[in-house]
Design a protein around this motif. Structure first.
Motif, mmCIF file in Angstrom:
data_model
loop_
_atom_site.group_PDB
_atom_site.id
_atom_site.type_symbol
_atom_site.label_atom_id
_atom_site.label_comp_id
_atom_site.label_asym_id
_atom_site.label_seq_id
_atom_site.Cartn_x
_atom_site.Cartn_y
_atom_site.Cartn_z
ATOM 1 N N ARG A 1 46.708 44.520 83.737
ATOM 2 C CA ARG A 1 45.903 43.297 83.624
ATOM 3 C C ARG A 1 44.414 43.630 83.651
ATOM 4 O O ARG A 1 43.626 43.054 82.911
ATOM 5 C CB ARG A 1 46.252 42.319 84.732
ATOM 6 C CG ARG A 1 45.454 41.042 84.682
ATOM 7 C CD ARG A 1 46.001 40.037 85.642
ATOM 8 N NE ARG A 1 45.120 38.890 85.761
ATOM 9 C CZ ARG A 1 45.192 37.813 85.013
ATOM 10 N NH1 ARG A 1 46.127 37.719 84.084
ATOM 11 N NH2 ARG A 1 44.367 36.804 85.192
ATOM 12 N N PHE A 2 44.019 44.553 84.527
ATOM 13 C CA PHE A 2 42.612 44.925 84.636
ATOM 14 C C PHE A 2 42.119 45.574 83.361
ATOM 15 O O PHE A 2 41.039 45.242 82.855
ATOM 16 C CB PHE A 2 42.423 45.861 85.833
ATOM 17 C CG PHE A 2 41.019 46.336 86.007
ATOM 18 C CD1 PHE A 2 40.036 45.494 86.493
ATOM 19 C CD2 PHE A 2 40.692 47.638 85.678
ATOM 20 C CE1 PHE A 2 38.742 45.927 86.656
ATOM 21 C CE2 PHE A 2 39.388 48.091 85.833
ATOM 22 C CZ PHE A 2 38.413 47.233 86.317
ATOM 23 N N TYR A 3 42.897 46.495 82.798
ATOM 24 C CA TYR A 3 42.447 47.209 81.614
ATOM 25 C C TYR A 3 42.513 46.349 80.350
ATOM 26 O O TYR A 3 41.710 46.508 79.449
ATOM 27 C CB TYR A 3 43.218 48.522 81.423
ATOM 28 C CG TYR A 3 42.774 49.571 82.415
ATOM 29 C CD1 TYR A 3 41.461 50.041 82.416
ATOM 30 C CD2 TYR A 3 43.663 50.094 83.344
ATOM 31 C CE1 TYR A 3 41.050 51.002 83.321
ATOM 32 C CE2 TYR A 3 43.254 51.044 84.256
ATOM 33 C CZ TYR A 3 41.946 51.485 84.251
ATOM 34 O OH TYR A 3 41.534 52.432 85.143
ATOM 35 N N THR A 4 43.473 45.447 80.258
ATOM 36 C CA THR A 4 43.533 44.595 79.073
ATOM 37 C C THR A 4 42.499 43.487 79.138
ATOM 38 O O THR A 4 42.083 42.968 78.106
ATOM 39 C CB THR A 4 44.935 43.988 78.911
ATOM 40 O OG1 THR A 4 45.279 43.243 80.087
ATOM 41 C CG2 THR A 4 45.967 45.049 78.657
ATOM 42 N N LYS A 5 42.078 43.116 80.314
ATOM 43 C CA LYS A 5 41.083 42.058 80.460
ATOM 44 C C LYS A 5 39.693 42.557 80.092
ATOM 45 O O LYS A 5 38.898 41.803 79.542
ATOM 46 C CB LYS A 5 41.092 41.559 81.907
ATOM 47 C CG LYS A 5 40.324 40.307 82.148
ATOM 48 C CD LYS A 5 40.502 39.853 83.581
ATOM 49 C CE LYS A 5 39.838 38.523 83.832
ATOM 50 N NZ LYS A 5 39.990 38.100 85.223
ATOM 51 N N THR A 6 39.408 43.811 80.366
ATOM 52 C CA THR A 6 38.064 44.325 80.108
ATOM 53 C C THR A 6 37.847 44.648 78.637
ATOM 54 O O THR A 6 36.723 44.675 78.170
ATOM 55 C CB THR A 6 37.802 45.582 80.943
ATOM 56 O OG1 THR A 6 38.805 46.555 80.664
ATOM 57 C CG2 THR A 6 37.801 45.273 82.416
#
Length: 64
Positions: free
Chosen positions: A58-63
């Motif tokens: 979630r963190f990497y796809t959000k950024t």
């Protein structure tokens, strides 16, 4: 003052002897328990790993 309540002397020979401490007997180490221990550790760690992976995705796809 307390003379009216005085009954007599205490005979120390009537006291029970102090019990000595006897440690509880420990069961022998059972080799079969190690598999149960590994299962319990995995039941704790696998959900944490899944949760960590979900947060990382979630963190990497959000950024980006």
């Amino acid at each position: 003052m307390m003379d009216q309540y005085y009954i007599g002397e205490i005979d120390p020979s009537t006291f029970p002897k102090k019990a000595t401490y006897k440690p509880a007997k420990q069961a022998h180490y059972d080799q079969d328990k190690t598999s149960e221990f590994i299962i319990r550790i995995l039941q704790f760690l696998v959900p944490l790993a899944i949760l960590g992976l979900a947060v990382a995705v979630r963190f990497y796809t959000k950024t980006s």
